[in-house]
Design a protein around this motif. Sequence first.
Motif, mmCIF file in Angstrom:
data_model
loop_
_atom_site.group_PDB
_atom_site.id
_atom_site.type_symbol
_atom_site.label_atom_id
_atom_site.label_comp_id
_atom_site.label_asym_id
_atom_site.label_seq_id
_atom_site.Cartn_x
_atom_site.Cartn_y
_atom_site.Cartn_z
ATOM 1 N N LYS A 15 0.856 -1.183 0.000
ATOM 2 C CA LYS A 15 0.000 0.000 0.000
ATOM 3 C C LYS A 15 0.891 1.231 0.000
ATOM 4 N N ILE A 16 0.677 2.082 -0.973
ATOM 5 C CA ILE A 16 1.402 3.341 -1.100
ATOM 6 C C ILE A 16 0.457 4.455 -0.633
ATOM 7 N N VAL A 17 0.960 5.347 0.198
ATOM 8 C CA VAL A 17 0.122 6.398 0.770
ATOM 9 C C VAL A 17 0.829 7.740 0.627
ATOM 10 N N ASP A 18 0.071 8.761 0.239
ATOM 11 C CA ASP A 18 0.565 10.132 0.308
ATOM 12 C C ASP A 18 -0.546 10.993 0.899
ATOM 13 N N GLU A 19 -0.392 12.308 0.849
ATOM 14 C CA GLU A 19 -1.356 13.197 1.477
ATOM 15 C C GLU A 19 -2.733 13.137 0.827
ATOM 16 N N SER A 20 -2.797 12.743 -0.442
ATOM 17 C CA SER A 20 -4.059 12.828 -1.169
ATOM 18 C C SER A 20 -4.765 11.494 -1.379
ATOM 19 N N ALA A 21 -4.046 10.389 -1.321
ATOM 20 C CA ALA A 21 -4.686 9.112 -1.644
ATOM 21 C C ALA A 21 -3.819 7.937 -1.199
ATOM 22 N N GLU A 22 -4.403 6.756 -1.356
ATOM 23 C CA GLU A 22 -3.639 5.535 -1.139
ATOM 24 C C GLU A 22 -3.978 4.565 -2.260
ATOM 25 N N MET A 23 -3.043 3.654 -2.550
ATOM 26 C CA MET A 23 -3.231 2.729 -3.652
ATOM 27 C C MET A 23 -2.512 1.430 -3.330
ATOM 28 N N GLU A 24 -3.111 0.316 -3.734
ATOM 29 C CA GLU A 24 -2.436 -0.964 -3.577
ATOM 30 C C GLU A 24 -1.695 -1.293 -4.870
ATOM 31 N N ILE A 25 -0.468 -1.769 -4.715
ATOM 32 C CA ILE A 25 0.390 -2.077 -5.854
ATOM 33 C C ILE A 25 0.767 -3.549 -5.803
ATOM 34 N N THR A 26 0.658 -4.229 -6.940
ATOM 35 C CA THR A 26 1.049 -5.628 -7.036
ATOM 36 C C THR A 26 2.485 -5.706 -7.536
ATOM 37 N N ILE A 27 3.312 -6.452 -6.798
ATOM 38 C CA ILE A 27 4.704 -6.658 -7.185
ATOM 39 C C ILE A 27 4.906 -8.153 -7.389
ATOM 40 N N PHE A 28 5.097 -8.555 -8.636
ATOM 41 C CA PHE A 28 5.249 -9.969 -8.964
ATOM 42 C C PHE A 28 6.633 -10.488 -8.561
ATOM 43 N N PRO A 29 6.802 -11.813 -8.502
ATOM 44 C CA PRO A 29 7.986 -12.421 -7.881
ATOM 45 C C PRO A 29 9.353 -11.927 -8.351
ATOM 46 N N LYS A 30 9.600 -11.811 -9.644
ATOM 47 C CA LYS A 30 10.937 -11.399 -10.092
ATOM 48 C C LYS A 30 11.277 -10.004 -9.592
ATOM 49 N N LEU A 31 10.360 -9.054 -9.762
ATOM 50 C CA LEU A 31 10.585 -7.688 -9.292
ATOM 51 C C LEU A 31 10.676 -7.662 -7.767
ATOM 52 N N TYR A 32 9.870 -8.461 -7.096
ATOM 53 C CA TYR A 32 9.915 -8.517 -5.630
ATOM 54 C C TYR A 32 11.317 -8.884 -5.160
ATOM 55 N N GLN A 33 11.930 -9.879 -5.773
ATOM 56 C CA GLN A 33 13.287 -10.276 -5.392
ATOM 57 C C GLN A 33 14.283 -9.145 -5.651
ATOM 58 N N ASP A 34 14.094 -8.409 -6.744
ATOM 59 C CA ASP A 34 15.004 -7.320 -7.108
ATOM 60 C C ASP A 34 14.899 -6.122 -6.160
ATOM 61 N N CYS A 35 13.713 -5.863 -5.611
ATOM 62 C CA CYS A 35 13.514 -4.640 -4.821
ATOM 63 C C CYS A 35 13.204 -4.910 -3.355
ATOM 64 N N LEU A 36 13.404 -6.125 -2.900
ATOM 65 C CA LEU A 36 13.052 -6.506 -1.538
ATOM 66 C C LEU A 36 13.638 -5.565 -0.490
ATOM 67 N N GLY A 37 14.884 -5.161 -0.649
ATOM 68 C CA GLY A 37 15.529 -4.282 0.320
ATOM 69 C C GLY A 37 14.938 -2.883 0.376
ATOM 70 N N LEU A 38 14.228 -2.477 -0.663
ATOM 71 C CA LEU A 38 13.632 -1.131 -0.706
ATOM 72 C C LEU A 38 12.259 -1.072 -0.043
ATOM 73 N N LEU A 39 11.626 -2.220 0.119
ATOM 74 C CA LEU A 39 10.250 -2.258 0.604
ATOM 75 C C LEU A 39 10.213 -2.183 2.129
ATOM 76 N N GLN A 40 10.561 -1.004 2.630
ATOM 77 C CA GLN A 40 10.581 -0.745 4.060
ATOM 78 C C GLN A 40 9.626 0.398 4.372
ATOM 79 N N LYS A 41 9.001 0.327 5.529
ATOM 80 C CA LYS A 41 8.074 1.386 5.943
ATOM 81 C C LYS A 41 8.796 2.728 5.953
ATOM 82 N N ASN A 42 8.142 3.749 5.460
ATOM 83 C CA ASN A 42 8.610 5.135 5.397
ATOM 84 C C ASN A 42 9.653 5.398 4.320
#
Length: 70
Positions: A15-42
């Motif tokens: 879930k991505i949140v900013d001042e105006s809205a929120e949105m759910e984003i699907t991250i499929f397995p290959k990309l998930y492995q590539d960006c796992l370290g970035l997916l941290q709160k804040n």
Amino acid sequence: KIIHTKKGETMAFIKIVDESAEMEITIFPKLYQDCLGLLQKNNILLVEGYMDSRSEEEMFIADSVKLLEE
């Protein structure tokens, strides 16, 4: 939310949140492995992808995830 596919691969719905809205984003397995370290709160992320409206709900499918440098 982290799930495992039928093939046993890990993917995520985030879930991505900013001042105006929120949105759910699907991250499929290959990309998930590539960006796992970035997916941290804040972390401020730049997510590129597309809207998929084939199902009843519109979904945003991520093609790339990068840490936004301030």
